[in-house]
Design a protein around this motif. Structure first.
Motif, mmCIF file in Angstrom:
data_model
loop_
_atom_site.group_PDB
_atom_site.id
_atom_site.type_symbol
_atom_site.label_atom_id
_atom_site.label_comp_id
_atom_site.label_asym_id
_atom_site.label_seq_id
_atom_site.Cartn_x
_atom_site.Cartn_y
_atom_site.Cartn_z
ATOM 1 N N PRO A 53 -0.506 63.197 21.558
ATOM 2 C CA PRO A 53 0.713 63.871 22.010
ATOM 3 C C PRO A 53 1.827 62.914 22.425
ATOM 4 O O PRO A 53 2.729 63.300 23.149
ATOM 5 N N GLY A 54 1.766 61.662 21.969
ATOM 6 C CA GLY A 54 2.721 60.664 22.468
ATOM 7 C C GLY A 54 4.053 60.660 21.760
ATOM 8 O O GLY A 54 4.514 59.635 21.274
ATOM 9 N N CYS A 55 4.669 61.822 21.672
ATOM 10 C CA CYS A 55 6.018 61.936 21.110
ATOM 11 C C CYS A 55 6.806 62.757 22.128
ATOM 12 O O CYS A 55 6.568 63.953 22.260
ATOM 13 N N PRO A 56 7.706 62.121 22.874
ATOM 14 C CA PRO A 56 8.381 62.818 23.975
ATOM 15 C C PRO A 56 9.148 64.057 23.521
ATOM 16 O O PRO A 56 9.267 65.028 24.264
ATOM 17 N N VAL A 57 9.652 64.009 22.278
ATOM 18 C CA VAL A 57 10.380 65.162 21.761
ATOM 19 C C VAL A 57 9.420 66.332 21.555
ATOM 20 O O VAL A 57 9.722 67.470 21.904
ATOM 21 N N CYS A 58 8.229 66.014 21.014
ATOM 22 C CA CYS A 58 7.262 67.059 20.683
ATOM 23 C C CYS A 58 6.697 67.746 21.926
ATOM 24 O O CYS A 58 6.376 68.928 21.876
ATOM 25 N N VAL A 59 6.554 67.012 23.012
ATOM 26 C CA VAL A 59 5.913 67.608 24.196
ATOM 27 C C VAL A 59 6.927 68.242 25.150
ATOM 28 O O VAL A 59 6.551 68.794 26.182
ATOM 29 N N LEU A 60 8.213 68.157 24.799
ATOM 30 C CA LEU A 60 9.252 68.746 25.645
ATOM 31 C C LEU A 60 9.188 70.268 25.533
ATOM 32 O O LEU A 60 9.384 70.821 24.462
ATOM 33 N N PRO A 61 8.889 70.977 26.624
ATOM 34 C CA PRO A 61 8.732 72.426 26.502
ATOM 35 C C PRO A 61 10.083 73.142 26.391
ATOM 36 O O PRO A 61 11.116 72.616 26.819
ATOM 37 N N ILE A 62 10.023 74.327 25.801
ATOM 38 C CA ILE A 62 11.233 75.127 25.576
ATOM 39 C C ILE A 62 12.045 75.289 26.858
ATOM 40 O O ILE A 62 13.269 75.184 26.856
ATOM 41 N N GLY A 63 11.352 75.538 27.975
ATOM 42 C CA GLY A 63 12.044 75.796 29.241
ATOM 43 C C GLY A 63 12.967 74.667 29.677
ATOM 44 O O GLY A 63 14.002 74.903 30.299
ATOM 45 N N TRP A 103 3.885 70.340 29.721
ATOM 46 C CA TRP A 103 3.993 69.655 28.431
ATOM 47 C C TRP A 103 3.762 70.703 27.355
ATOM 48 O O TRP A 103 2.838 71.517 27.472
ATOM 49 N N ARG A 104 4.547 70.638 26.300
ATOM 50 C CA ARG A 104 4.278 71.542 25.190
ATOM 51 C C ARG A 104 2.912 71.167 24.608
ATOM 52 O O ARG A 104 2.637 69.995 24.366
ATOM 53 N N GLY A 105 2.043 72.118 24.449
ATOM 54 C CA GLY A 105 0.728 71.842 23.862
ATOM 55 C C GLY A 105 -0.343 71.556 24.890
ATOM 56 O O GLY A 105 -1.488 71.888 24.689
ATOM 57 N N LEU A 106 0.028 70.917 25.993
ATOM 58 C CA LEU A 106 -0.979 70.566 27.000
ATOM 59 C C LEU A 106 -0.910 71.470 28.221
ATOM 60 O O LEU A 106 -1.827 71.494 29.032
ATOM 61 N N GLY A 107 0.184 72.198 28.384
ATOM 62 C CA GLY A 107 0.358 73.028 29.578
ATOM 63 C C GLY A 107 0.774 72.194 30.775
ATOM 64 O O GLY A 107 1.297 71.095 30.621
ATOM 65 N N GLU A 108 0.531 72.732 31.980
ATOM 66 C CA GLU A 108 0.879 71.995 33.195
ATOM 67 C C GLU A 108 -0.077 70.805 33.356
ATOM 68 O O GLU A 108 -1.294 70.976 33.313
ATOM 69 N N VAL A 109 0.479 69.621 33.523
ATOM 70 C CA VAL A 109 -0.342 68.428 33.709
ATOM 71 C C VAL A 109 0.035 67.810 35.062
ATOM 72 O O VAL A 109 1.197 67.468 35.290
#
Lengths: 379, 79
Positions: free
Chosen positions: A62-72, A284-290
Protein backbone atom coordinates in the motif's frame (compact mmCIF):
# COMPACT_ATOMS: atom_id res chain seq x y z
CA UNK A 1 21.75 10.26 -16.12
CA UNK A 2 24.56 9.42 -13.73
CA UNK A 3 23.67 7.14 -10.81
CA UNK A 4 20.49 6.09 -12.64
CA UNK A 5 21.42 4.54 -16.00
CA UNK A 6 24.01 2.18 -14.49
CA UNK A 7 21.27 0.65 -12.35
CA UNK A 8 19.12 -0.22 -15.37
CA UNK A 9 21.49 -2.61 -17.22
CA UNK A 10 19.38 -5.39 -18.70
CA UNK A 11 22.25 -7.89 -19.08
CA UNK A 12 23.15 -7.64 -15.41
CA UNK A 13 19.46 -7.88 -14.45
CA UNK A 14 19.19 -11.14 -16.40
CA UNK A 15 22.26 -12.46 -14.61
CA UNK A 16 20.88 -11.59 -11.18
CA UNK A 17 17.73 -13.39 -12.33
CA UNK A 18 19.80 -16.50 -13.15
CA UNK A 19 21.44 -16.28 -9.73
CA UNK A 20 18.02 -16.09 -8.03
CA UNK A 21 16.86 -19.12 -10.06
CA UNK A 22 19.97 -21.03 -9.01
CA UNK A 23 19.53 -20.27 -5.33
CA UNK A 24 15.78 -20.73 -4.78
CA UNK A 25 14.58 -23.96 -3.24
CA UNK A 26 12.30 -25.46 -5.94
CA UNK A 27 10.28 -27.20 -3.23
CA UNK A 28 8.96 -23.97 -1.71
CA UNK A 29 7.26 -20.76 -2.72
CA UNK A 30 8.56 -17.28 -1.96
CA UNK A 31 6.18 -14.32 -1.57
CA UNK A 32 7.66 -10.90 -1.02
CA UNK A 33 5.77 -7.64 -0.61
CA UNK A 34 7.24 -4.52 -2.16
CA UNK A 35 5.78 -1.87 0.10
CA UNK A 36 6.41 1.15 -2.13
CA UNK A 37 4.60 2.26 -5.24
CA UNK A 38 8.01 3.19 -6.65
CA UNK A 39 9.01 -0.46 -6.54
CA UNK A 40 5.63 -1.57 -7.95
CA UNK A 41 6.19 0.80 -10.87
CA UNK A 42 9.75 -0.48 -11.47
CA UNK A 43 8.61 -4.12 -11.34
CA UNK A 44 5.94 -3.49 -14.00
CA UNK A 45 7.90 -1.07 -16.16
CA UNK A 46 11.06 -3.19 -16.40
CA UNK A 47 9.33 -6.56 -16.51
CA UNK A 48 11.02 -7.78 -13.36
CA UNK A 49 8.34 -10.40 -12.66
CA UNK A 50 9.34 -12.04 -15.95
CA UNK A 51 12.96 -12.39 -14.78
CA UNK A 52 11.98 -14.28 -11.62
CA UNK A 53 11.51 -18.04 -11.21
CA UNK A 54 7.85 -19.10 -11.11
CA UNK A 55 7.97 -19.84 -7.37
CA UNK A 56 8.96 -16.25 -6.50
CA UNK A 57 5.94 -13.95 -6.39
CA UNK A 58 5.83 -10.22 -5.71
CA UNK A 59 2.84 -8.80 -3.82
CA UNK A 60 2.10 -5.10 -4.26
CA UNK A 61 1.89 -3.16 -1.01
CA UNK A 62 0.00 0.00 0.00
CA UNK A 63 2.99 2.35 -0.27
CA UNK A 64 1.46 4.83 -2.69
CA UNK A 65 0.26 7.94 -0.83
CA UNK A 66 -2.18 8.80 -3.60
CA UNK A 67 -3.74 5.33 -3.52
CA UNK A 68 -4.28 5.24 0.25
CA UNK A 69 -5.77 8.74 0.44
CA UNK A 70 -9.41 8.18 1.43
CA UNK A 71 -12.31 9.93 -0.30
CA UNK A 72 -13.17 11.89 2.85
CA UNK A 73 -9.85 13.74 2.84
CA UNK A 74 -10.26 14.82 -0.79
CA UNK A 75 -13.79 15.94 0.04
CA UNK A 76 -12.31 18.30 2.66
CA UNK A 77 -10.01 19.89 0.06
CA UNK A 78 -12.93 20.17 -2.39
CA UNK A 79 -15.11 21.91 0.19
CA UNK A 80 -12.37 24.49 0.80
CA UNK A 81 -12.09 25.27 -2.90
CA UNK A 82 -15.78 25.22 -3.81
CA UNK A 83 -17.50 26.49 -0.65
CA UNK A 84 -14.94 28.77 0.98
CA UNK A 85 -13.31 30.29 -2.10
CA UNK A 86 -9.88 29.21 -0.94
CA UNK A 87 -6.95 28.69 -3.33
CA UNK A 88 -6.10 25.01 -2.91
CA UNK A 89 -2.55 24.08 -3.93
CA UNK A 90 -1.66 20.42 -4.37
CA UNK A 91 0.79 18.02 -5.98
CA UNK A 92 -0.29 16.85 -9.43
CA UNK A 93 -0.79 13.29 -8.18
CA UNK A 94 -3.93 14.16 -6.20
CA UNK A 95 -5.73 16.03 -8.99
CA UNK A 96 -7.56 13.04 -10.47
CA UNK A 97 -8.25 10.97 -7.35
CA UNK A 98 -11.99 10.16 -7.30
CA UNK A 99 -13.94 11.85 -4.50
CA UNK A 100 -17.61 11.85 -3.48
CA UNK A 101 -20.31 12.28 -6.10
CA UNK A 102 -18.01 11.64 -9.07
CA UNK A 103 -15.96 14.70 -8.23
CA UNK A 104 -12.20 15.16 -8.21
CA UNK A 105 -9.97 18.19 -7.75
CA UNK A 106 -9.49 18.50 -11.50
CA UNK A 107 -13.26 18.45 -12.10
CA UNK A 108 -13.71 21.03 -9.33
CA UNK A 109 -11.14 23.19 -11.11
CA UNK A 110 -13.19 22.92 -14.30
CA UNK A 111 -16.20 24.13 -12.30
CA UNK A 112 -14.35 27.25 -11.29
CA UNK A 113 -12.62 26.12 -8.10
CA UNK A 114 -9.25 27.85 -7.74
CA UNK A 115 -7.12 24.71 -7.56
CA UNK A 116 -3.48 24.98 -8.50
CA UNK A 117 -1.06 22.16 -9.18
CA UNK A 118 2.35 22.81 -7.62
CA UNK A 119 5.71 21.06 -7.87
CA UNK A 120 6.85 22.02 -4.40
CA UNK A 121 5.50 23.18 -1.03
CA UNK A 122 7.54 26.35 -1.55
CA UNK A 123 5.45 27.11 -4.67
CA UNK A 124 2.34 27.13 -2.46
CA UNK A 125 4.06 29.60 -0.12
CA UNK A 126 4.88 31.83 -3.08
CA UNK A 127 1.23 31.77 -4.20
CA UNK A 128 0.19 32.82 -0.67
CA UNK A 129 2.72 35.66 -0.68
CA UNK A 130 1.57 36.81 -4.14
CA UNK A 131 -2.14 36.75 -3.18
CA UNK A 132 -2.36 38.45 0.23
CA UNK A 133 -6.10 39.15 -0.26
CA UNK A 134 -6.86 35.42 -0.71
CA UNK A 135 -6.59 32.42 1.62
CA UNK A 136 -4.29 29.67 0.42
CA UNK A 137 -4.33 26.02 1.60
CA UNK A 138 -1.64 23.52 0.70
CA UNK A 139 -3.25 20.06 0.46
CA UNK A 140 -0.25 18.04 1.66
CA UNK A 141 -0.03 14.31 1.12
CA UNK A 142 2.84 11.83 1.17
CA UNK A 143 5.00 9.56 3.27
CA UNK A 144 8.09 10.55 5.26
CA UNK A 145 9.87 11.48 2.00
CA UNK A 146 7.46 14.35 1.37
CA UNK A 147 6.77 15.40 4.97
CA UNK A 148 9.98 17.39 5.71
CA UNK A 149 9.36 19.89 2.87
CA UNK A 150 5.87 20.52 4.27
CA UNK A 151 7.36 21.08 7.73
CA UNK A 152 9.79 23.60 6.27
CA UNK A 153 6.97 25.43 4.49
CA UNK A 154 4.98 25.74 7.73
CA UNK A 155 8.01 26.99 9.63
CA UNK A 156 8.79 29.50 6.90
CA UNK A 157 5.17 30.71 6.83
CA UNK A 158 5.42 31.31 10.59
CA UNK A 159 8.73 33.16 10.21
CA UNK A 160 7.36 35.34 7.39
CA UNK A 161 4.00 35.78 9.20
CA UNK A 162 2.06 34.62 6.14
CA UNK A 163 -1.35 34.80 7.80
CA UNK A 164 -3.26 33.66 4.69
CA UNK A 165 -1.43 30.29 4.42
CA UNK A 166 -2.36 26.97 5.99
CA UNK A 167 -1.85 23.25 5.38
CA UNK A 168 -4.39 20.42 5.15
CA UNK A 169 -2.06 17.75 6.51
CA UNK A 170 -2.55 14.19 5.22
CA UNK A 171 0.99 12.92 5.80
CA UNK A 172 1.16 9.23 6.70
CA UNK A 173 3.81 6.97 8.22
CA UNK A 174 5.39 3.92 6.65
CA UNK A 175 6.35 1.64 9.58
CA UNK A 176 2.81 1.89 11.02
CA UNK A 177 1.33 0.70 7.72
CA UNK A 178 3.70 -2.25 7.40
CA UNK A 179 2.92 -3.32 10.97
CA UNK A 180 -0.79 -3.01 10.20
CA UNK A 181 -0.47 -5.34 7.20
CA UNK A 182 1.38 -7.91 9.32
CA UNK A 183 -1.37 -7.69 11.94
CA UNK A 184 -4.19 -8.02 9.39
CA UNK A 185 -6.32 -11.16 9.53
CA UNK A 186 -5.36 -12.11 5.96
CA UNK A 187 -1.72 -12.39 6.97
CA UNK A 188 -2.01 -13.55 10.58
CA UNK A 189 -4.87 -16.00 10.57
CA UNK A 190 -6.06 -17.05 7.19
CA UNK A 191 -2.71 -17.25 5.48
CA UNK A 192 -4.32 -16.02 2.27
CA UNK A 193 -1.52 -13.49 1.91
CA UNK A 194 1.69 -15.29 2.75
CA UNK A 195 4.47 -12.76 3.16
CA UNK A 196 8.00 -14.11 3.50
CA UNK A 197 9.72 -10.74 3.50
CA UNK A 198 9.63 -7.10 2.43
CA UNK A 199 11.43 -5.00 -0.14
CA UNK A 200 11.79 -1.95 2.11
CA UNK A 201 11.18 1.67 1.10
CA UNK A 202 13.83 3.60 -0.81
CA UNK A 203 13.36 7.34 -0.43
CA UNK A 204 11.32 7.12 2.77
CA UNK A 205 14.34 5.36 4.30
CA UNK A 206 16.67 8.21 3.29
CA UNK A 207 14.69 10.29 5.80
CA UNK A 208 13.89 7.77 8.56
CA UNK A 209 16.91 5.46 8.15
CA UNK A 210 16.98 1.67 8.31
CA UNK A 211 16.66 1.42 12.11
CA UNK A 212 12.82 1.79 12.31
CA UNK A 213 12.40 -1.56 10.49
CA UNK A 214 14.55 -3.54 12.95
CA UNK A 215 11.73 -3.89 15.47
CA UNK A 216 9.21 -5.53 13.18
CA UNK A 217 11.77 -7.66 11.33
CA UNK A 218 12.51 -9.23 14.71
CA UNK A 219 8.99 -9.19 16.14
CA UNK A 220 7.31 -10.66 13.07
CA UNK A 221 10.36 -12.66 11.91
CA UNK A 222 10.23 -11.18 8.44
CA UNK A 223 13.36 -10.18 6.52
CA UNK A 224 13.50 -6.62 5.16
CA UNK A 225 15.84 -5.46 2.41
CA UNK A 226 15.79 -1.72 1.77
CA UNK A 227 16.22 -1.15 -1.98
CA UNK A 228 16.53 1.69 -4.46
CA UNK A 229 13.85 2.23 -7.12
CA UNK A 230 15.96 1.14 -10.11
CA UNK A 231 15.46 -2.34 -11.58
CA UNK A 232 18.88 -3.70 -10.56
CA UNK A 233 18.24 -2.52 -7.00
CA UNK A 234 14.97 -4.45 -6.92
CA UNK A 235 16.51 -7.61 -8.44
CA UNK A 236 19.40 -7.53 -5.98
CA UNK A 237 16.99 -7.01 -3.05
CA UNK A 238 14.95 -10.05 -4.13
CA UNK A 239 18.15 -12.13 -4.25
CA UNK A 240 19.07 -10.92 -0.74
CA UNK A 241 15.56 -11.81 0.51
CA UNK A 242 15.76 -15.30 -1.02
CA UNK A 243 19.08 -15.81 0.75
CA UNK A 244 17.65 -14.69 4.10
CA UNK A 245 14.66 -17.01 3.73
CA UNK A 246 16.92 -19.93 2.77
CA UNK A 247 19.16 -19.27 5.78
CA UNK A 248 16.24 -18.78 8.18
CA UNK A 249 17.38 -15.21 8.92
CA UNK A 250 15.10 -12.18 9.43
CA UNK A 251 17.19 -9.06 9.63
CA UNK A 252 17.17 -5.63 8.02
CA UNK A 253 19.65 -5.36 5.15
CA UNK A 254 20.36 -2.24 3.14
CA UNK A 255 20.87 -2.58 -0.61
CA UNK A 256 20.38 1.20 -1.04
CA UNK A 257 23.52 2.08 0.93
CA UNK A 258 24.35 4.86 -1.54
CA UNK A 259 21.57 6.97 0.00
CA UNK A 260 20.29 5.28 3.18
CA UNK A 261 22.05 5.18 6.56
CA UNK A 262 20.99 3.48 9.78
CA UNK A 263 19.90 6.71 11.45
CA UNK A 264 18.56 8.55 8.38
CA UNK A 265 18.42 12.31 7.89
CA UNK A 266 18.49 13.69 11.46
CA UNK A 267 17.96 17.29 10.34
CA UNK A 268 14.75 16.33 8.56
CA UNK A 269 13.58 14.17 11.48
CA UNK A 270 14.12 17.01 13.99
CA UNK A 271 12.18 19.38 11.76
CA UNK A 272 9.25 16.97 11.40
CA UNK A 273 9.19 16.49 15.16
CA UNK A 274 9.17 20.24 15.71
CA UNK A 275 6.16 20.85 13.45
CA UNK A 276 4.12 17.60 13.59
CA UNK A 277 2.81 15.16 16.17
CA UNK A 278 1.19 11.71 15.89
CA UNK A 279 -2.53 11.40 15.23
CA UNK A 280 -4.27 8.76 17.33
CA UNK A 281 -5.73 7.22 14.19
CA UNK A 282 -6.10 7.95 10.48
CA UNK A 283 -8.16 6.35 7.75
CA UNK A 284 -6.28 4.71 4.89
CA UNK A 285 -8.07 3.66 1.75
CA UNK A 286 -7.99 -0.14 1.74
CA UNK A 287 -6.67 -0.52 5.28
CA UNK A 288 -9.33 1.38 7.23
CA UNK A 289 -8.47 3.22 10.44
CA UNK A 290 -4.82 2.61 11.34
CA UNK A 291 -3.67 3.70 14.81
CA UNK A 292 -0.71 6.08 15.13
CA UNK A 293 -0.19 6.06 11.37
CA UNK A 294 -0.34 9.75 10.43
CA UNK A 295 0.75 13.22 11.47
CA UNK A 296 -1.05 16.39 12.41
CA UNK A 297 0.24 19.90 12.97
CA UNK A 298 1.35 20.76 16.52
CA UNK A 299 -0.51 23.31 18.65
CA UNK A 300 2.23 25.93 18.34
CA UNK A 301 1.61 26.06 14.56
CA UNK A 302 -2.19 25.84 14.96
CA UNK A 303 -2.84 28.93 12.86
CA UNK A 304 -1.30 27.13 9.87
CA UNK A 305 -3.48 24.05 10.35
CA UNK A 306 -6.37 24.16 7.86
CA UNK A 307 -8.37 21.62 9.90
CA UNK A 308 -8.40 23.96 12.92
CA UNK A 309 -8.65 27.15 10.94
CA UNK A 310 -11.75 26.10 9.00
CA UNK A 311 -13.11 23.75 11.71
CA UNK A 312 -13.08 20.88 9.22
CA UNK A 313 -14.80 17.69 10.38
CA UNK A 314 -13.66 14.45 8.72
CA UNK A 315 -16.39 12.21 7.36
CA UNK A 316 -15.53 8.73 6.08
CA UNK A 317 -17.00 7.86 2.67
CA UNK A 318 -17.23 4.31 1.31
CA UNK A 319 -15.42 3.47 -1.93
CA UNK A 320 -17.25 2.61 -5.12
CA UNK A 321 -18.69 -0.89 -4.61
CA UNK A 322 -17.40 -2.23 -7.91
CA UNK A 323 -13.84 -1.20 -7.05
CA UNK A 324 -11.38 -3.71 -5.57
CA UNK A 325 -8.73 -1.14 -4.58
CA UNK A 326 -9.07 -2.06 -0.91
CA UNK A 327 -8.25 -5.73 -1.44
CA UNK A 328 -5.50 -4.83 -3.91
CA UNK A 329 -3.90 -2.43 -1.40
CA UNK A 330 -3.84 -5.21 1.20
CA UNK A 331 -2.24 -7.63 -1.28
CA UNK A 332 -5.29 -9.93 -1.22
CA UNK A 333 -6.17 -9.38 -4.89
CA UNK A 334 -4.24 -8.48 -8.01
CA UNK A 335 -5.30 -5.73 -10.43
CA UNK A 336 -6.58 -8.13 -13.10
CA UNK A 337 -8.87 -9.75 -10.48
CA UNK A 338 -10.98 -6.56 -10.37
CA UNK A 339 -13.96 -6.78 -12.68
CA UNK A 340 -13.80 -3.15 -13.78
CA UNK A 341 -10.01 -3.18 -14.38
CA UNK A 342 -9.14 -1.89 -17.83
CA UNK A 343 -12.77 -1.59 -18.93
CA UNK A 344 -14.67 0.93 -16.80
CA UNK A 345 -11.59 1.88 -14.81
CA UNK A 346 -8.59 3.15 -16.79
CA UNK A 347 -5.86 5.74 -16.12
CA UNK A 348 -7.81 8.24 -18.25
CA UNK A 349 -10.99 7.66 -16.25
CA UNK A 350 -10.04 6.11 -12.90
CA UNK A 351 -12.73 4.75 -10.60
CA UNK A 352 -10.34 3.65 -7.89
CA UNK A 353 -7.25 5.33 -6.53
CA UNK A 354 -4.87 2.53 -7.58
CA UNK A 355 -5.52 3.53 -11.20
CA UNK A 356 -4.65 7.21 -10.62
CA UNK A 357 -0.99 7.43 -9.74
CA UNK A 358 1.53 5.81 -12.09
CA UNK A 359 2.81 4.06 -8.96
CA UNK A 360 -0.57 2.53 -8.21
CA UNK A 361 -0.70 -1.24 -8.70
CA UNK A 362 -3.54 -0.98 -11.25
CA UNK A 363 -2.04 1.87 -13.30
CA UNK A 364 1.34 0.11 -13.39
CA UNK A 365 -0.27 -3.15 -14.52
CA UNK A 366 -2.46 -1.33 -17.07
CA UNK A 367 0.48 0.56 -18.57
CA UNK A 368 2.99 -2.30 -18.73
CA UNK A 369 2.09 -5.60 -17.11
CA UNK A 370 -1.13 -6.57 -18.90
CA UNK A 371 0.61 -6.93 -22.27
CA UNK A 372 2.56 -9.95 -21.16
CA UNK A 373 -0.69 -11.89 -20.83
CA UNK A 374 -1.71 -11.14 -24.41
CA UNK A 375 -0.59 -13.71 -26.97
CA UNK A 376 1.59 -12.46 -29.84
CA UNK A 377 -0.07 -12.77 -33.24
CA UNK A 378 2.09 -12.91 -36.35
CA UNK A 379 1.26 -10.13 -38.81
CA UNK B 1 4.81 10.25 -5.31
CA UNK B 2 8.13 9.47 -3.61
CA UNK B 3 9.84 10.17 -6.92
CA UNK B 4 13.34 11.49 -6.33
CA UNK B 5 16.44 11.68 -8.49
CA UNK B 6 20.20 12.07 -7.97
CA UNK B 7 21.35 15.49 -9.18
CA UNK B 8 24.69 17.33 -9.08
CA UNK B 9 25.18 20.62 -7.24
CA UNK B 10 26.82 23.18 -9.54
CA UNK B 11 26.41 26.33 -7.47
CA UNK B 12 25.73 27.01 -3.79
CA UNK B 13 23.53 30.06 -3.17
CA UNK B 14 22.71 32.00 0.03
CA UNK B 15 19.69 31.09 2.20
CA UNK B 16 20.20 27.33 1.86
CA UNK B 17 19.50 27.34 -1.87
CA UNK B 18 21.58 25.76 -4.63
CA UNK B 19 21.62 25.32 -8.39
CA UNK B 20 21.62 21.74 -9.64
CA UNK B 21 22.30 20.28 -13.05
CA UNK B 22 20.64 17.21 -14.56
CA UNK B 23 21.15 16.25 -18.20
CA UNK B 24 21.73 19.87 -19.16
CA UNK B 25 18.83 21.19 -17.10
CA UNK B 26 19.61 23.71 -14.36
CA UNK B 27 17.24 24.38 -11.49
CA UNK B 28 17.26 26.16 -8.17
CA UNK B 29 16.51 23.87 -5.21
CA UNK B 30 16.43 24.09 -1.42
CA UNK B 31 19.21 22.46 0.62
CA UNK B 32 17.63 23.33 3.98
CA UNK B 33 17.07 19.66 4.83
CA UNK B 34 20.73 18.64 4.62
CA UNK B 35 23.56 19.74 6.89
CA UNK B 36 26.19 20.77 4.38
CA UNK B 37 26.52 20.98 0.65
CA UNK B 38 29.39 21.66 -1.73
CA UNK B 39 29.75 22.09 -5.48
CA UNK B 40 30.16 18.65 -7.06
CA UNK B 41 28.08 16.83 -4.43
CA UNK B 42 25.29 14.56 -5.63
CA UNK B 43 22.05 14.97 -3.69
CA UNK B 44 18.68 13.20 -3.88
CA UNK B 45 16.11 15.74 -5.10
CA UNK B 46 12.43 15.43 -4.12
CA UNK B 47 9.74 18.09 -4.71
CA UNK B 48 12.36 20.85 -4.92
CA UNK B 49 14.28 19.84 -1.80
CA UNK B 50 17.49 17.85 -1.35
CA UNK B 51 16.43 15.14 1.13
CA UNK B 52 19.82 13.44 1.39
CA UNK B 53 23.25 13.11 -0.08
CA UNK B 54 24.34 10.39 -2.44
CA UNK B 55 27.39 8.51 -1.17
CA UNK B 56 29.35 8.06 -4.39
CA UNK B 57 31.71 5.47 -2.84
CA UNK B 58 28.73 3.34 -1.77
CA UNK B 59 27.17 3.78 -5.23
CA UNK B 60 30.32 2.31 -6.82
CA UNK B 61 30.41 -0.48 -4.24
CA UNK B 62 26.83 -1.49 -5.09
CA UNK B 63 27.65 -1.48 -8.81
CA UNK B 64 30.75 -3.57 -8.15
CA UNK B 65 28.57 -6.04 -6.25
CA UNK B 66 26.31 -6.40 -9.32
CA UNK B 67 29.43 -6.83 -11.47
CA UNK B 68 30.87 -9.59 -9.29
CA UNK B 69 27.55 -11.30 -9.36
CA UNK B 70 27.42 -11.10 -13.15
CA UNK B 71 30.95 -12.48 -13.44
CA UNK B 72 30.17 -15.28 -11.01
CA UNK B 73 27.28 -16.50 -13.14
CA UNK B 74 29.15 -16.56 -16.46
CA UNK B 75 28.82 -20.05 -17.92
CA UNK B 76 31.82 -22.20 -17.17
CA UNK B 77 32.96 -20.40 -14.06
CA UNK B 78 33.24 -22.20 -10.78
CA UNK B 79 30.43 -21.17 -8.47
Amino acid sequence: MKYIDEYRDGDIAAKIGQRIAAEVDPARRYSFMEFCGGHTHAISRYGIAGLLPTNVRMIHGPGCPVCVLPIGRIDLALSLALERNVIVCTYGDTMRVPASGGMSLIKAKARGGDIRMVYSASDALRIAADNPEREVVFFAIGFETTTPPTALAIREAAARKLGNFSVLCCHVLTPAAITHILESPEVRQYGTVPIDGFVGPAHVSIVIGSDPYVHFAQTYRKPVVIAGFEPLDVMQAILMLVRQVNDGRYVVENEFARAVTAGGNLTAQALMDQVFELRDSFEWRGLGEVPSSALRIRERYAQFDAERRYALAYRAVADNKACDCGAILRGVKQPADCKIFGTVCTPENPVGSCMVSSEGACAAHYSYGRFKDIALVAA
Amino acid sequence: MCLAIPVRIVEVLPDQQAIIELSGLRKEISTALIDSVAVGDYVILHVGYAIGKLDTAEALRTLAMFGELAAATEPGTIQ
